[in-house]
Design a protein around this motif. Structure first.
Motif, PDB file in Angstrom:
ATOM      1  N   LYS A 181     -61.955 114.745  16.592  1.00 37.52           N
ATOM      2  CA  LYS A 181     -62.858 115.833  16.202  1.00 37.52           C
ATOM      3  C   LYS A 181     -64.227 115.289  15.824  1.00 37.52           C
ATOM      4  O   LYS A 181     -65.264 115.863  16.181  1.00 37.52           O
ATOM      5  N   ARG A 232     -66.089 114.382  18.910  1.00 35.46           N
ATOM      6  CA  ARG A 232     -66.617 115.586  19.565  1.00 35.46           C
ATOM      7  C   ARG A 232     -67.822 116.133  18.813  1.00 35.46           C
ATOM      8  O   ARG A 232     -68.820 116.544  19.423  1.00 35.46           O
ATOM      9  N   GLU A 238     -71.529 116.631  20.219  1.00 37.06           N
ATOM     10  CA  GLU A 238     -72.253 117.904  20.125  1.00 37.06           C
ATOM     11  C   GLU A 238     -73.558 117.731  19.355  1.00 37.06           C
ATOM     12  O   GLU A 238     -74.592 118.304  19.726  1.00 37.06           O
TER      13      GLU A 238
END
Length: 344
Positions: free
Chosen positions: A309, A312, A316
């Motif tokens: 996570k 990611r 982003e």
């Protein structure tokens, strides 16, 4: 109306005009200058000729100047038309630039709002990343504690294994001793049985001797014979007492042996209980170790998920930074275009 006296060709004239005297004097000066030029060029001209030629020259100049003025006026008109068209084009361009500037301002406000939203998103993502990092730190601490607990359990397990091996050796030794004691007890029981049989035989013999003594007492009255028989009886009684003492000693030895055997049995039971307790604790520690291992695996999986996570989120965040940089670049270009249009 002004009355001005002028002198042309040495003749005086009174002129009524709305013009100023200075202007009239300028006209007088121009005419006289032209007459003097003509007179200097040819002395034969009379005053009328001078006036006519001067008038001709002045009219010629006037016509030429008039033509030049008309041409200049025409050029000026054309230039004015061009300037008007340029002005109209400039006004249209200005209006378009104003519209573009207004659109640019609107676009700028929209980009500002978008940048503000991106900044808010970035702050939110930063806070989320901080929270995730804190969670990861907590998970690392829990993992470290779990590893410490696992190491402690491993050390305890090793100690229990060593103690178990020691208890196993002690149990084997006690088992050997118990077997030896059981064999000794069996042999002693056999010997006791044999001694009991002998004792029974001796008691039967004593009973027989007592009967014999009674018979002898009743039959024989001779004191010497009785005395010898009493001696025999006393010797038999002494032998019987010795045998009884030996039997008592053997009974005491058997009792001590039985006591020792009972103590050994109690020790064996105690050791069995301790061994079972150790086995129970070992199983308990093994169960705790399995639970800790499963917790460790779940923690590792959770950490891996959190790491994914986080990766990611970082991707982003990097993409958002690129978009923000692109938007800032576009905003700078729009601002430059707006400044150029405003400068025009």
């Amino acid at each position: 109306m002004n009355r001005v006296e002028i002198v042309i060709g040495e003749k005086k004239y009174n002129v009524k005009t709305d013009e100023s005297p200075e202007y009239v004097k300028k006209i007088e000066s121009v005419i006289n200058d032209q007459i003097n030029i003509i007179a200097n060029q040819n002395k034969r001209f009379n005053d009328i000729d001078k006036l006519i030629l001067a008038s001709f020259v002045i009219v010629d100049r006037y016509l030429k100047l008039s033509d030049e003025f008309v041409e200049y006026k025409k050029d000026m008109y054309e230039e004015i038309q061009v300037l008007k068209e340029a002005k109209e084009a400039a006004e249209r361009e200005k209006e378009e630039a104003v519209n573009k500037a207004a659109d640019a301002v609107i676009e700028k406000e929209r980009i500002k709002e978008k940048l503000l939203a991106r900044d808010n998103d970035r702050e939110y993502l930063s806070s989320q990343i901080t929270k995730l990092q804190e969670k990861i730190s907590e998970q690392d601490q829990q993992l470290l504690k779990s590893e410490i607990l696992i190491n402690e359990l491993k050390s305890k397990n090793e100690e229990l294994m060593e103690e178990n091996e020691e208890l196993t050796r002690e149990r084997e030794n006690f088992t050997k001793e118990i077997n030896f004691m059981n064999n000794t007890k069996a042999s002693l029981n056999g010997r006791i049985s044999k001694l009991q049989l002998k004792l029974n035989e001796k008691e039967q013999e004593i009973i027989k001797l007592e009967k014999t003594i009674k018979e002898l007492k009743s039959v024989v009255e001779d004191k010497s014979f009785i005395g010898s028989k009493d001696k025999d009886i006393d010797s038999l009684i002494n032998k019987i007492d010795l045998l009884q003492n030996k039997l008592n000693e053997q009974d005491e030895a058997l009792a001590s042996k039985e006591k020792l055997i009972n103590e050994l049995k109690n020790n064996v039971e105690t050791l069995k209980e301790r061994f079972e307790t150790v086995n129970d604790e070992k199983e308990k520690y093994l169960e705790e170790l399995l639970i800790v291992t499963s917790d460790k695996e779940s923690l590792i999986n959770s950490i891996n998920q959190l790491q994914e996570k986080l990766n990611r989120k970082e991707a982003e965040n990097f993409q958002n930074r690129l978009e923000i940089g692109q938007l800032r670049k576009e905003n700078a270009e729009l601002m430059e275009l707006l400044e150029e249009e405003t400068a025009k």
